[in-house]
Design an enzyme around this catalytic site. Structure first.
Site, short mmCIF file in Angstrom:
data_model
loop_
_atom_site.label_atom_id
_atom_site.label_comp_id
_atom_site.label_asym_id
_atom_site.label_seq_id
_atom_site.Cartn_x
_atom_site.Cartn_y
_atom_site.Cartn_z
N HIS A 76 40.05 40.37 42.34
CA HIS A 76 39.88 41.29 41.21
C HIS A 76 41.03 42.29 41.18
O HIS A 76 41.33 42.92 42.20
CB HIS A 76 38.54 42.03 41.32
CG HIS A 76 37.35 41.12 41.20
ND1 HIS A 76 36.91 40.34 42.25
CD2 HIS A 76 36.50 40.87 40.16
CE1 HIS A 76 35.86 39.64 41.86
NE2 HIS A 76 35.59 39.94 40.60
N ASP A 80 40.22 38.59 38.11
CA ASP A 80 39.23 38.92 37.09
C ASP A 80 39.21 40.42 36.77
O ASP A 80 39.59 41.25 37.61
CB ASP A 80 37.82 38.54 37.55
CG ASP A 80 37.54 37.06 37.46
OD1 ASP A 80 38.48 36.29 37.15
OD2 ASP A 80 36.39 36.65 37.70
#
Length: 239
Positions: free
Chosen positions: A198, A52
């Protein structure tokens, strides 16, 4: 409270409840009961690897290099505001065989946004991902993993399937380390799971992405030892 006023208050309260009710799926223990497919369970011999908050020129290339070293492909949930600053990196993701998906435009909590703001956020990000990368995104992950009724509608309107995760590394905190990320990811068997990491610290503690990057080769090695194939959501056999 007079009749009409009370009726308006009850209506407003009902609408607010309906708007926020999907947010209950952000609670890990509750999600399997309310929406078991939302977490992204798939083929028990496969692990979906997702990232993400990118693309980030400061960190995403390092993840790409590690994935290339092992011949691993993943799904990157892109933020519109990041992609518009680094469109060449979005194209590089696709050129390397990775899947691109939608994480919204601005990474703002959806529960405090109006239906129109939410629809604009999703549509704007979806259109940019398609335009820049030349690929039609198939999946959507809301900011913070918190959905609203408006977000569900916007995803459907834009041909996107909402997918959260079964495993996360909690790699966004200042205290995260490669060791802590691995411990968190492997608390439960990874088979058939969807992993969230992430590749940017744009919404995390500064430099937090280093904990995910440090854990990545160990995660891939762990999956190989378990006989699990790692790849993007599109190959995960989502249930």
């Amino acid at each position: 409270m007079r009749g009409p006023t009370r009726a308006l208050a009850l209506t407003a309260g009902g609408l607010a409840l309906a708007h926020s009710l999907p947010a209950l799926t952000s609670l890990g223990p509750v999600r399997p009961l309310l929406a078991p497919r939302l977490s992204g369970p798939g083929d028990p011999g496969h692990v979906a690897l997702t990232f993400d908050d990118g693309p980030d020129p400061a960190s995403t290339p390092l993840f790409l290099a590690e994935l290339a070293r092992t011949g691993t492909r993943a799904t990157f949930f892109l933020l519109g505001r990041m992609l518009v600053r680094a469109p060449e990196l979005g194209r590089e993701l696709v050129a390397a065989g990775h899947e691109v998906a939608v994480h919204g435009w601005a990474h703002k909590p959806l529960l405090i946004r109006s239906p129109r703001q939410t629809r604009d956020d999703v549509a704007r990000a979806r259109d940019l991902v398609a335009e820049v990368t030349g690929r039609e995104p198939r999946y959507y992950r809301p900011p913070y993993g918190v959905l609203s009724a408006s977000a569900l509608y916007a995803a459907r309107e834009n041909g996107l399937k909402p997918v959260l995760w079964t495993h996360w590394g909690q790699d966004w905190t200042a205290r995260a380390t490669p060791d802590s990320v691995m411990r968190t990811l492997t608390r439960a068997p990874l088979a058939g799971g969807t992993v969230l990491l992430h590749d940017s610290d744009v919404t995390s503690a500064p430099g937090a992405w280093r904990s995910a990057l440090g854990a990545l080769p160990r995660l891939l090695e762990h999956c190989a030892e378990q006989g699990l194939k790692v790849g993007p959501l599109g190959e995960h056999g989502l249930r």
